[in-house]
Structure formats: structure tokens, C-alpha cells
Design a protein around this motif. Structure first.
Motif, PDB file in Angstrom:
ATOM      1  N   SER A 149       0.790  -1.215  -0.117  1.00  0.00           N
ATOM      2  CA  SER A 149      -0.077  -0.008  -0.086  1.00  0.00           C
ATOM      3  C   SER A 149       0.790   1.333  -0.078  1.00  0.00           C
ATOM      4  N   PHE A 150       2.117   1.106   0.269  1.00  0.00           N
ATOM      5  CA  PHE A 150       3.065   2.163   0.003  1.00  0.00           C
ATOM      6  C   PHE A 150       3.309   2.748  -1.475  1.00  0.00           C
ATOM      7  N   VAL A 151       2.986   4.087  -1.550  1.00  0.00           N
ATOM      8  CA  VAL A 151       2.854   4.617  -2.946  1.00  0.00           C
ATOM      9  C   VAL A 151       4.112   4.451  -3.727  1.00  0.00           C
ATOM     10  N   VAL A 152       5.191   4.096  -3.084  1.00  0.00           N
ATOM     11  CA  VAL A 152       6.488   3.941  -3.916  1.00  0.00           C
ATOM     12  C   VAL A 152       6.493   2.631  -4.696  1.00  0.00           C
ATOM     13  N   ARG A 153       5.742   1.712  -3.918  1.00  0.00           N
ATOM     14  CA  ARG A 153       5.872   0.225  -4.398  1.00  0.00           C
ATOM     15  C   ARG A 153       5.559   0.409  -5.945  1.00  0.00           C
ATOM     16  N   PRO A 154       4.247   0.664  -6.454  1.00  0.00           N
ATOM     17  CA  PRO A 154       3.949   0.472  -7.912  1.00  0.00           C
ATOM     18  C   PRO A 154       4.907   1.396  -8.826  1.00  0.00           C
ATOM     19  N   VAL A 155       5.423   2.531  -8.208  1.00  0.00           N
ATOM     20  CA  VAL A 155       6.245   3.360  -9.088  1.00  0.00           C
ATOM     21  C   VAL A 155       7.430   2.537  -9.164  1.00  0.00           C
ATOM     22  N   ASP A 156       8.118   2.143  -8.049  1.00  0.00           N
ATOM     23  CA  ASP A 156       9.313   1.157  -8.061  1.00  0.00           C
ATOM     24  C   ASP A 156       9.184   0.105  -9.354  1.00  0.00           C
ATOM     25  N   GLN A 157       8.137  -0.557  -9.242  1.00  0.00           N
ATOM     26  CA  GLN A 157       7.898  -1.845 -10.089  1.00  0.00           C
ATOM     27  C   GLN A 157       7.938  -1.289 -11.760  1.00  0.00           C
ATOM     28  N   ILE A 161      24.443  -3.324 -12.239  1.00  0.00           N
ATOM     29  CA  ILE A 161      25.069  -4.469 -11.671  1.00  0.00           C
ATOM     30  C   ILE A 161      26.377  -4.586 -11.785  1.00  0.00           C
ATOM     31  N   GLU A 162      26.983  -4.431 -12.910  1.00  0.00           N
ATOM     32  CA  GLU A 162      28.359  -4.387 -13.167  1.00  0.00           C
ATOM     33  C   GLU A 162      29.336  -3.603 -12.334  1.00  0.00           C
ATOM     34  N   THR A 163      28.740  -2.359 -12.476  1.00  0.00           N
ATOM     35  CA  THR A 163      29.478  -1.203 -11.740  1.00  0.00           C
ATOM     36  C   THR A 163      29.306  -1.095 -10.322  1.00  0.00           C
ATOM     37  N   PHE A 164      27.995  -1.234  -9.966  1.00  0.00           N
ATOM     38  CA  PHE A 164      27.633  -0.999  -8.506  1.00  0.00           C
ATOM     39  C   PHE A 164      27.539  -2.139  -7.661  1.00  0.00           C
ATOM     40  N   GLY A 165      27.275  -3.389  -8.463  1.00  0.00           N
ATOM     41  CA  GLY A 165      26.928  -4.633  -7.656  1.00  0.00           C
ATOM     42  C   GLY A 165      25.731  -4.759  -6.816  1.00  0.00           C
ATOM     43  N   ASP A 166      25.999  -4.817  -5.285  1.00  0.00           N
ATOM     44  CA  ASP A 166      24.807  -5.025  -4.528  1.00  0.00           C
ATOM     45  C   ASP A 166      23.927  -3.967  -4.379  1.00  0.00           C
ATOM     46  N   ALA A 167      24.842  -2.737  -4.317  1.00  0.00           N
ATOM     47  CA  ALA A 167      24.095  -1.229  -4.265  1.00  0.00           C
ATOM     48  C   ALA A 167      23.447  -0.829  -5.726  1.00  0.00           C
ATOM     49  N   GLY A 168      23.416  -1.645  -6.702  1.00  0.00           N
ATOM     50  CA  GLY A 168      22.625  -1.353  -7.893  1.00  0.00           C
ATOM     51  C   GLY A 168      21.299  -1.165  -7.692  1.00  0.00           C
ATOM     52  N   HIS A 169      20.679  -1.966  -6.805  1.00  0.00           N
ATOM     53  CA  HIS A 169      19.273  -1.876  -6.383  1.00  0.00           C
ATOM     54  C   HIS A 169      18.902  -0.403  -5.914  1.00  0.00           C
ATOM     55  N   LEU A 170      19.664   0.071  -5.279  1.00  0.00           N
ATOM     56  CA  LEU A 170      19.470   1.554  -4.551  1.00  0.00           C
ATOM     57  C   LEU A 170      19.289   2.376  -5.640  1.00  0.00           C
ATOM     58  N   ILE A 171      19.798   2.265  -6.817  1.00  0.00           N
ATOM     59  CA  ILE A 171      19.686   3.333  -7.874  1.00  0.00           C
ATOM     60  C   ILE A 171      18.069   3.391  -8.433  1.00  0.00           C
ATOM     61  N   HIS A 172      17.554   2.146  -8.407  1.00  0.00           N
ATOM     62  CA  HIS A 172      16.026   1.962  -9.125  1.00  0.00           C
ATOM     63  C   HIS A 172      15.097   2.441  -7.776  1.00  0.00           C
ATOM     64  N   ILE A 173      15.464   2.079  -6.787  1.00  0.00           N
ATOM     65  CA  ILE A 173      14.462   2.685  -5.488  1.00  0.00           C
ATOM     66  C   ILE A 173      14.529   4.108  -5.440  1.00  0.00           C
ATOM     67  N   ALA A 174      15.944   4.611  -5.733  1.00  0.00           N
ATOM     68  CA  ALA A 174      15.824   6.190  -5.514  1.00  0.00           C
ATOM     69  C   ALA A 174      15.206   6.832  -6.634  1.00  0.00           C
ATOM     70  N   MET A 175      15.298   6.202  -7.705  1.00  0.00           N
ATOM     71  CA  MET A 175      14.628   6.721  -9.008  1.00  0.00           C
ATOM     72  C   MET A 175      12.974   6.675  -8.693  1.00  0.00           C
ATOM     73  N   ALA A 176      12.602   5.531  -8.216  1.00  0.00           N
ATOM     74  CA  ALA A 176      10.908   5.409  -7.682  1.00  0.00           C
ATOM     75  C   ALA A 176      10.823   6.641  -6.604  1.00  0.00           C
ATOM     76  N   PHE A 177      11.596   6.862  -5.723  1.00  0.00           N
ATOM     77  CA  PHE A 177      11.253   7.489  -4.781  1.00  0.00           C
ATOM     78  C   PHE A 177      11.290   9.067  -5.481  1.00  0.00           C
ATOM     79  N   ALA A 178      11.884   9.259  -6.350  1.00  0.00           N
ATOM     80  CA  ALA A 178      12.187  10.844  -6.964  1.00  0.00           C
ATOM     81  C   ALA A 178      10.927  10.993  -7.957  1.00  0.00           C
ATOM     82  N   VAL A 179      10.724   9.888  -8.597  1.00  0.00           N
ATOM     83  CA  VAL A 179       9.586   9.889  -9.383  1.00  0.00           C
ATOM     84  C   VAL A 179       8.020  10.132  -8.516  1.00  0.00           C
TER      85      VAL A 179
END
Length: 505
Positions: free
Chosen positions: A33-41, A56-74
């Protein structure tokens, strides 16, 4: 040229958007029910494959932080746009209530539309309305730019705008901090996982693996069973689907003699096995930490597959999960698979696919679909999720011997104990060799006792007396007698390979 009023409204809109997202989090937490969830998907689905691979190649495990940060920004941008419309309306009509109403109602509609939850949407609507209602200034309350220019009083405009705007922005940021702290204070410790249905035999298997583990001086290196909380976890999105056992079903579709849907109660009533199965992620580095083992409770998939009479000419199947993930591989590979509803005697945690996931012996982790909901038998081959993004990780896992930091221990007598895990899928591990001189000479390592399971790792151990720094190299030989490849490669497109090297001493 952007006016002072428009700049002010832009800042207020950003503050309102941020407060709306924070309010949603305060009310719903990290749930669907958090509004960021559908945006992240949506961000995940729309991100081009080359960008995903680069991250994935550049940031490894931290790569997922990029898309969640983008989702929050959107998400902040979407709610900010609604608030900006409210602010502009208030300015045109000189009515504070009109602007707050547009911002609040618009944010409620947006949140409800994104999540499908009308009550929870109030968490986003009320803070957005409050920021607009408090922050908006009537045009008559602030000197116009033309008047300020004429009278030489530009500082009056700037000061009036600055005081009110910065005060409201600071208040919005304070609300964000309070929402984060408040949500944590509301949260309770995770409920202990319930025992998995029909998991009685798993305890004996866990004891068997424990007794087969090597006696090590290091207490940091795990044995042959990875605790559930330490088992690696990789998903395409930040938010996991929430599917109950009562809601779950698996449907066989496509090129079948007869379609079939299996409910959870029917599944767990089938013959039960407790298999030790190791998983390795295709995206990990050579000596990465995405390699773990557990005892899984479930049932073989072959009888179910045979019951639908596969008809497809290409002998292949597409598996789909509730998170939108999909993967395709041969039916004869699928037939060796296992439908698991338990992990180390407990029901699957949400992050590991509750209530049911598939396990495909000897293949990369990406084939083991979580939250499994559909198996479609195909007439022609098709690309899966990661194949569309440039990977080829549905094949057999590559042989690897690992040497992690916690496997390097200085003993009381000055010698050094080296220990780690080796894995080769269903081929098994026959031998692990260790070199302490950069690969010029090799010594067989001690191995943990072999297990009856086909797809499971083994531990290895070697002790040596150092005389300075040593370049340690480890390599494994699989059950077919094939030596682990020496040639080094990255994880893209089909998994990392090579011999692990570490400087020790």
C-alpha cells in the motif's frame, strides 16, 4: 523568466510531494500500500536492459539502490505536480482552501490509483494538503515584482517569500524525519516464522548436515546450512509480493493436453521430500557472497508436469512469479525440479517466495522462481526476464571454490587455517586444491563428508605455516573429474569463472 511566485510554488510543491510520500510510509510502512511500490515496479519494468547490466556490473549489490531512489524521486515528482496545480489554482482564485483541496483530493486520487487502497491513500493526501494550505501566500500579501522594481524594494519580496517558504519546507522535512522515526517505533519485531507444513523430517536432515560439517577454528564461517536470515536474496524489485497460502495457486497453461490449477492445500498433500539444495546467483562476483545452502521442504514437480501432458514442440516452459518475473528453460530440466514451501523447517519467508517457489537442481539461481504462479508450456522458445537484458544465466552453474574473509584464521600456534565452500551443481565436488605459492604447487584440502543430495556444496579446509605474505589460490574439481576453469570472466552474461586468489599473511 520564472517569477518569484512560481519559484516559491515550485519549492512548496516539492515539499508537499516529499511530505505525501513520507505520510504514505508512516501509514502503510514498507507494504504493497506504500505509494512508492507501484512506481518502483514500473521503473524496473521500463529500465532498458543495458542500463540494468551496467548498474549490476558497476555498483554490484548497491545497484538496486538506484532504481529505488528513482522510484522515490518519481513519486515525489508526481505528488509535487498535483500540489503545484493546487498552488497555481490558489493564486488564480486567491483562495487558500481551493489550493489545499485540489492538492489533498488530487493526492488522494493519485495514491488510491497507484495502490488501489483508498483509506491508506489519506496518508499521502493530508500532508500534501497541509503543506499547500500553510505555505501558500495570497498575491496581496506579497509585493509584486513590478512594484518591487519600481520602488527599489526587491528585498521585501525576497524576504517575504523566503521566510514563509523556508519555514514550510523545514516543517515538511521535519515531518519526513518524524515519519521515519515514528514508523520504526510503531513497528514490532518480525513474527517468528511458523513451522512449514509437513516439515517434521527436516530436523533430521538439518542434523545430518550439521554432523557432516567440518570442525573449524573459525566461528565466523557458516557450516553446511545457511541460516534463513543470512541466505542471500536477489529480486527484480525492492518490494516483495504478499501472497497468502489460501490465495496461492499454480496454473499449468499453454501447450498441454489439459490445463490444471493446483491449490496450496492440494500441493502440500503430495509426497514430501526434504532436500538440501544450494543456490548461486549468476550475477555475483567470482568470490562473491551470493552462494548459500538450505534444507527445503516440498514435493517433486515431475508428477504434476506429467499430469498435464506437455505438448509443445520446443520442449520448453516459461515460469512466472507474482512479482512479474519470468524465466524459460527446457521441460526436461523443469521435470527434475522441486516445489518448495519450507526452508530449514520453517515456512518460506516472504523474501524467499512465500508460499511456494521452484528449485531447479544444478542451475543458476535465476531459474528458481519465487512466488511461483504459472507454468506455461511453449511451442517456440522465448526469452526470459534476464535474457531480454543481455544475460544467459539459465544454464548449469559453473564450478567454484570460495575463500571468504571469515575463512582465514590465524591459529594459536601461528599457522593459518584456510576454509571455504565449493559448489558444482549436480555434478558435485570431488576435490579442492589449495596453493600457497600463487599456483606453482598444490595440496589437497580436507573436505566435509559427502551428502546424498545431488545439488549441494561441500566445505573445504587447509592449514599451513606462513613465512611472510602468500598468494593463496583455490580450485575445485567436480564429480565428473573436470577441473574448475582457470580462465577469469565477469558475471555477464553467463556467470563468473576463474580461480579465487587472495593475499594471506
Amino acid at each position: 523568466m520564472i517569477s518569484v511566485s512560481e519559484r516559491r510554488d515550485g519549492l512548496l510543491a516539492a515539499a508537499a510531494g516529499t511530505a505525501a510520500v513520507a505520510g504514505s510510509y508512516l501509514v502503510t510502512g514498507w507494504t504493497p500500500s506504500f505509494v512508492v511500490r507501484p512506481v518502483d515496479q514500473t521503473v524496473v519494468n521500463l529500465t532498458p536492459g543495458p542500463i540494468v547490466t551496467f548498474a549490476i556490473e558497476t555498483f554490484g549489490d548497491a545497484g538496486h539502490l538506484i532504481h529505488i531512489a528513482m522510484a522515490f524521486a518519481v513519486a515525489v515528482g508526481l505528488f509535487g505536480a498535483v500540489a503545484f496545480a493546487g498552488l497555481r489554482l490558489a493564486t488564480r482564485t486567491d483562495r487558500r482552501a481551493a489550493g489545499a483541496a485540489v492538492s489533498g483530493v488530487g493526492s488522494w486520487l493519485l495514491a488510491a490509483g497507484l495502490t488501489g487502497v483508498s483509506a491508506g491513500a489519506l496518508g499521502a493526501a493530508l500532508p500534501a494538503a497541509a503543506v499547500v494550505g500553510i505555505g501558500w501566500l495570497s498575491p496581496s500579501a506579497v509585493p509584486s515584482e513590478s512594484d518591487a522594481s519600481t520602488e527599489g524594494d526587491s528585498s521585501a519580496v525576497a524576504d517575504a517569500v523566503r521566510r514563509r517558504t523556508l519555514g514550510v519546507v523545514a516543517g515538511a522535512l521535519g515531518f519526513v524525519a518524524a515519519a521515519a522515526v515514528g514508523r520504526r517505533s510503531f513497528a514490532t519485531d518480525d513474527e517468528p516464522l511458523a513451522d512449514a507444513p509437513r516439515s517434521e523430517g527436516s530436523a533430521a536432515r538439518l542434523r545430518e548436515l550439521d554432523s557432516a560439517s567440518l570442525e573449524l577454528e573459525s566461528d565466523g564461517l557458516q557450516g553446511l546450512v545457511s541460516p534463513i536470515g543470512e541466505f542471500y536474496n536477489v529480486d527484480i524489485a525492492e518490494f516483495d509480493p504478499e501472497v497468502t497460502a489460501a490465495e496461492w495457486s499454480l496454473t499449468f497453461t499453454g501447450e498441454t493436453g489439459s490445463e490444471r490449477t493446483v491449490a496450496f492445500d492440494e500441493l502440500i498433500d503430495r509426497p514430501v521430500e526434504h532436500r538440501a539444495v544450494t543456490l548461486r546467483c549468476v550475477g555475483e562476483d567470482l568470490n562473491g557472497r551470493k552462494l548459500d545452502n538450505a534444507v527445503w521442504t516440498g514435493t517433486p514437480i515431475r508428477p504434476l508436469l506429467e499430469s498435464v501432458d506437455p505438448q509443445g514442440d520446443c520442449n520448453c516452459a516459461m515460469l512466472r512469479g507474482e512479482d512479474g518475473y519470468y524465466v524459460q528453460f527446457p521441460v526436461d530440466v523443469l521435470a527434475e525440479g522441486f516445489l518448495a514451501w519450507g526452508m530449514n523447517g520453517k515456512e518460506l519467508p516472504t523474501g524467499h517466495g512465500h508460499p511456494v517457489r521452484v528449485l531447479i537442481p544444478g542451475h543458476w539461481g535465476e531459474t528458481n522462481v519465487k512466488w511461483l504462479s504459472e507454468i506455461e508450456l511453449l511451442n517456440v522458445e522465448d526469452d526470459g526476464y534476464w535474457e531480454e537484458r543481455g544475460w544467459e544465466g539459465t544454464g548449469e552453474v559453473k564450478t567454484v571454490a570460495k575463500l571468504w574473509d571469515e575463512g582465514i584464521t590465524e591459529l594459536d600456534d601461528g599457522r593459518i587455517e584456510l576454509a571455504g565452500h565449493a559448489y558444482a551443481g549436480t555434478r558435485g565436488i570431488e576435490r579442492v586444491e589449495v596453493s600457497t605459492d600463487g599456483g606453482d604447487s598444490w595440496t589437497d584440502a580436507e573436505l566435509s563428508a559427502p551428502l546424498p543430495d545431488a545439488d549441494v556444496w561441500r566445505q573445504w579446509r587447509h592449514v599451513f605455516a606462513p613465512d611472510g605474505e602468500h598468494e593463496v589460490v583455490v580450485r575445485a574439481t567436480d564429480g565428473t573429474g573436470t577441473l574448475q576453469t582457470r580462465e577469469s570472466s565477469g558475471s555477464v552474461p553467463s556467470g563468473a569463472s576463474g580461480w579465487v586468489r587472495r593475499t594471506v599473511g
